[in-house]
Design a protein around this motif. Structure first.
Motif, PDB file in Angstrom:
ATOM      1  N   THR A   1       0.822  -1.202   0.000  1.00 42.62           N
ATOM      2  CA  THR A   1       0.000   0.000   0.000  1.00 42.62           C
ATOM      3  C   THR A   1       0.857   1.254   0.000  1.00 42.62           C
ATOM      4  OG1 THR A   1      -0.089   0.047   2.382  1.00 42.62           O
ATOM      5  CG2 THR A   1      -1.843  -1.144   1.262  1.00 42.62           C
TER       6      THR A   1
ATOM      7  N   MET B   1      -5.203   6.581  -0.189  1.00 40.65           N
ATOM      8  CA  MET B   1      -6.140   5.588   0.338  1.00 40.65           C
ATOM      9  C   MET B   1      -5.586   4.948   1.608  1.00 40.65           C
ATOM     10  SD  MET B   1      -9.105   4.357  -0.187  1.00 40.65           S
ATOM     11  CE  MET B   1      -9.599   4.404  -1.904  1.00 40.65           C
TER      12      MET B   1
ATOM     13  N   MET C   1      -7.340   5.003   5.192  1.00 43.28           N
ATOM     14  CA  MET C   1      -7.655   3.744   5.884  1.00 43.28           C
ATOM     15  C   MET C   1      -7.101   3.746   7.300  1.00 43.28           C
ATOM     16  SD  MET C   1      -9.409   1.600   4.132  1.00 43.28           S
ATOM     17  CE  MET C   1     -10.191   1.921   2.556  1.00 43.28           C
ATOM     18  N   LYS C   2      -5.879   4.267   7.445  1.00 44.14           N
ATOM     19  CA  LYS C   2      -5.282   4.323   8.785  1.00 44.14           C
ATOM     20  C   LYS C   2      -6.114   5.230   9.683  1.00 44.14           C
ATOM     21  CE  LYS C   2      -0.633   3.276   7.271  1.00 44.14           C
ATOM     22  NZ  LYS C   2       0.564   3.903   6.722  1.00 44.14           N
TER      23      LYS C   2
ATOM     24  N   MET D   1      -9.317   5.809   9.309  1.00 42.58           N
ATOM     25  CA  MET D   1     -10.578   5.114   9.574  1.00 42.58           C
ATOM     26  C   MET D   1     -10.395   4.080  10.675  1.00 42.58           C
ATOM     27  SD  MET D   1     -12.177   4.868   5.685  1.00 42.58           S
ATOM     28  CE  MET D   1     -12.271   3.135   5.780  1.00 42.58           C
ATOM     29  N   HIS D   2      -9.216   3.475  10.683  1.00 47.52           N
ATOM     30  CA  HIS D   2      -8.947   2.477  11.714  1.00 47.52           C
ATOM     31  C   HIS D   2      -8.835   3.133  13.090  1.00 47.52           C
ATOM     32  CE1 HIS D   2      -6.570  -0.266  14.240  1.00 47.52           C
ATOM     33  NE2 HIS D   2      -7.306  -1.181  13.648  1.00 47.52           N
TER      34      HIS D   2
ATOM     35  N   ILE E   1     -13.330   8.252   0.371  1.00 37.54           N
ATOM     36  CA  ILE E   1     -13.061   6.882  -0.064  1.00 37.54           C
ATOM     37  C   ILE E   1     -13.390   6.735  -1.558  1.00 37.54           C
ATOM     38  CG2 ILE E   1     -15.330   5.939   0.578  1.00 37.54           C
ATOM     39  CD1 ILE E   1     -13.820   3.397   1.566  1.00 37.54           C
TER      40      ILE E   1
ATOM     41  N   LEU F   1      -5.433   5.204  -4.911  1.00 38.33           N
ATOM     42  CA  LEU F   1      -4.890   3.956  -4.373  1.00 38.33           C
ATOM     43  C   LEU F   1      -3.397   3.911  -4.632  1.00 38.33           C
ATOM     44  CD1 LEU F   1      -7.947   2.409  -5.759  1.00 38.33           C
ATOM     45  CD2 LEU F   1      -7.112   1.390  -3.664  1.00 38.33           C
TER      46      LEU F   1
ATOM     47  N   LYS G   1      -2.962   0.372  -8.723  1.00 33.82           N
ATOM     48  CA  LYS G   1      -4.267  -0.189  -8.377  1.00 33.82           C
ATOM     49  C   LYS G   1      -5.372   0.779  -8.751  1.00 33.82           C
ATOM     50  CE  LYS G   1      -2.997  -1.909  -4.194  1.00 33.82           C
ATOM     51  NZ  LYS G   1      -3.381  -2.231  -2.836  1.00 33.82           N
TER      52      LYS G   1
ATOM     53  N   GLU H   1     -10.773  -7.057  -1.762  1.00 28.77           N
ATOM     54  CA  GLU H   1      -9.849  -6.041  -2.266  1.00 28.77           C
ATOM     55  C   GLU H   1      -8.475  -6.028  -1.620  1.00 28.77           C
ATOM     56  OE1 GLU H   1     -10.720  -3.921  -4.938  1.00 28.77           O
ATOM     57  OE2 GLU H   1     -12.263  -5.463  -4.958  1.00 28.77           O
TER      58      GLU H   1
ATOM     59  N   PRO I   1      -4.956  -6.592   6.011  1.00 28.74           N
ATOM     60  CA  PRO I   1      -5.329  -5.994   7.309  1.00 28.74           C
ATOM     61  C   PRO I   1      -6.507  -6.660   8.022  1.00 28.74           C
ATOM     62  CG  PRO I   1      -5.247  -4.339   5.537  1.00 28.74           C
ATOM     63  CD  PRO I   1      -5.241  -5.685   4.902  1.00 28.74           C
TER      64      PRO I   1
ATOM     65  N   LYS J   1      -6.366  -7.302  11.801  1.00 25.36           N
ATOM     66  CA  LYS J   1      -6.351  -6.040  12.531  1.00 25.36           C
ATOM     67  C   LYS J   1      -7.765  -5.448  12.605  1.00 25.36           C
ATOM     68  CE  LYS J   1      -4.112  -1.537  12.269  1.00 25.36           C
ATOM     69  NZ  LYS J   1      -3.175  -0.652  11.583  1.00 25.36           N
TER      70      LYS J   1
HETATM   71  C1  HEC Z   1     -14.556  -0.279  -0.283  1.00 24.85           C
HETATM   72  C2  HEC Z   1     -13.412  -1.061   0.157  1.00 24.85           C
HETATM   73  C3  HEC Z   1     -12.835  -0.857   1.523  1.00 24.85           C
HETATM   74  C4  HEC Z   1     -13.480  -0.546   2.699  1.00 24.85           C
HETATM   75  C5  HEC Z   1     -14.964  -0.343   2.946  1.00 24.85           C
HETATM   76  C6  HEC Z   1     -12.461  -0.467   3.715  1.00 24.85           C
HETATM   77  N1  HEC Z   1     -11.218  -0.717   3.175  1.00 24.85           N
HETATM   78 FE1  HEC Z   1      -9.439  -0.654   4.140  1.00 24.85          FE
HETATM   79  N2  HEC Z   1      -8.432  -0.863   2.374  1.00 24.85           N
HETATM   80  C7  HEC Z   1      -9.028  -1.048   1.148  1.00 24.85           C
HETATM   81  C8  HEC Z   1      -7.999  -1.045   0.114  1.00 24.85           C
HETATM   82  C9  HEC Z   1      -8.231  -1.211  -1.380  1.00 24.85           C
HETATM   83  C10 HEC Z   1      -6.765  -0.835   0.783  1.00 24.85           C
HETATM   84  C11 HEC Z   1      -5.387  -0.708   0.143  1.00 24.85           C
HETATM   85  C12 HEC Z   1      -5.111   0.782  -0.087  1.00 24.85           C
HETATM   86  C13 HEC Z   1      -4.088   1.050  -1.163  1.00 24.85           C
HETATM   87  O1  HEC Z   1      -3.640   0.110  -1.797  1.00 24.85           O
HETATM   88  O2  HEC Z   1      -3.752   2.225  -1.374  1.00 24.85           O
HETATM   89  C14 HEC Z   1      -7.073  -0.769   2.207  1.00 24.85           C
HETATM   90  C15 HEC Z   1      -6.123  -0.640   3.206  1.00 24.85           C
HETATM   91  C16 HEC Z   1      -6.407  -0.684   4.568  1.00 24.85           C
HETATM   92  C17 HEC Z   1      -5.437  -0.725   5.624  1.00 24.85           C
HETATM   93  C18 HEC Z   1      -3.910  -0.741   5.407  1.00 24.85           C
HETATM   94  C19 HEC Z   1      -3.404   0.674   5.395  1.00 24.85           C
HETATM   95  C20 HEC Z   1      -1.896   0.688   5.372  1.00 24.85           C
HETATM   96  O3  HEC Z   1      -1.333   1.077   4.339  1.00 24.85           O
HETATM   97  O4  HEC Z   1      -1.288   0.319   6.386  1.00 24.85           O
HETATM   98  C21 HEC Z   1      -6.098  -0.756   6.820  1.00 24.85           C
HETATM   99  C22 HEC Z   1      -5.518  -0.814   8.224  1.00 24.85           C
HETATM  100  C23 HEC Z   1      -7.517  -0.713   6.514  1.00 24.85           C
HETATM  101  N3  HEC Z   1      -7.667  -0.678   5.142  1.00 24.85           N
HETATM  102  C24 HEC Z   1      -8.510  -0.695   7.465  1.00 24.85           C
HETATM  103  C25 HEC Z   1      -9.866  -0.491   7.168  1.00 24.85           C
HETATM  104  C26 HEC Z   1     -10.905  -0.263   8.166  1.00 24.85           C
HETATM  105  C27 HEC Z   1     -10.684  -0.236   9.667  1.00 24.85           C
HETATM  106  C28 HEC Z   1     -12.071  -0.094   7.479  1.00 24.85           C
HETATM  107  C29 HEC Z   1     -13.433   0.236   8.023  1.00 24.85           C
HETATM  108  C30 HEC Z   1     -13.540   1.233   9.061  1.00 24.85           C
HETATM  109  C31 HEC Z   1     -11.776  -0.261   6.063  1.00 24.85           C
HETATM  110  N4  HEC Z   1     -10.427  -0.489   5.919  1.00 24.85           N
HETATM  111  C32 HEC Z   1     -12.723  -0.194   5.049  1.00 24.85           C
HETATM  112  C33 HEC Z   1     -10.368  -1.202   0.905  1.00 24.85           C
HETATM  113  C34 HEC Z   1     -11.405  -0.943   1.823  1.00 24.85           C
END
Ligand code: HEC
Length: 149
Positions: free
Chosen positions: A24, A45, A49-50, A52-53, A79, A84, A88, A135, A139, A142
């Protein structure tokens, strides 16, 4: 510097998507005299995501304490536009689950809901998991920890 690089690399192994060519983060090499530095840059992204976590980690604690002060962060709507990591692109599955996820994350804050806040929260986390199953599987362990038992 070396420590930091190892740490970042470890982070990639643990949290990145499964296969080695779908990390990522993208890597840039900087050469300073005779020293080479490998610099890792998060994709938009990945940064989202981080966030959102960590947001949901906090929200889970507030729900368990029965004192929710957080609101739905508008930034999560990004989102649909966040870039990405290298190579991707959004798939149909991604677009499907991103809509479902935003809907579920918003529903947590509906005051007149007949569903308990714990169930609405778990439903949103389940949407994270649904998208990750197709997708980005790395993670998942986690994300599972976010569920309220
Ligand atoms: C619609 C699809 C989708 C949803 C919904 C989604 N994710 Fe993700 N997540 C992805 C994708 C695709 C990636 C890889 C991002 C990239 O390649 O840039 C990712 C990456 C991540 C990562 C890794 C980030 C890193 O680089 O260390 C984490 C942690 C994560 N998501 C947590 C979550 C959490 C918690 C939620 C809900 C609150 C969530 N995701 C919801 C698609 C999703």
């Amino acid at each position: 510097m070396q420590k930091r690089i190892e740490f970042l690399f470890l982070g990639l192994l643990i949290f990145g998507c499964n296969s080695s060519n779908t990390s990522t983060e993208s890597k840039t090499t900087i050469v300073d005299g005779t020293t080479r530095y490998e610099v890792y840059q998060s994709s938009e992204m990945s940064a989202l995501m981080k966030a959102m976590h960590s947001y949901n980690t906090q929200l889970k604690a507030q729900i368990l304490d029965d004192e929710v002060t957080l609101e739905f962060p508008e930034a999560f709507e990004n989102i649909d536009v966040a870039q990405l990591s290298d190579g991707k692109s959004r798939t149909q599955a991604f677009d499907h689950y991103s809509g479902k996820f935003i809907e579920a994350q918003k529903a947590i804050f509906e005051e007149d809901s007949t569903v308990s806040i714990k169930d609405r929260y778990n439903n949103a986390i389940t949407m994270c998991l649904s998208c990750h199953q197709t997708e980005c599987t790395g993670p998942i362990p986690k994300i599972k920890k976010l569920l309220i038992k």
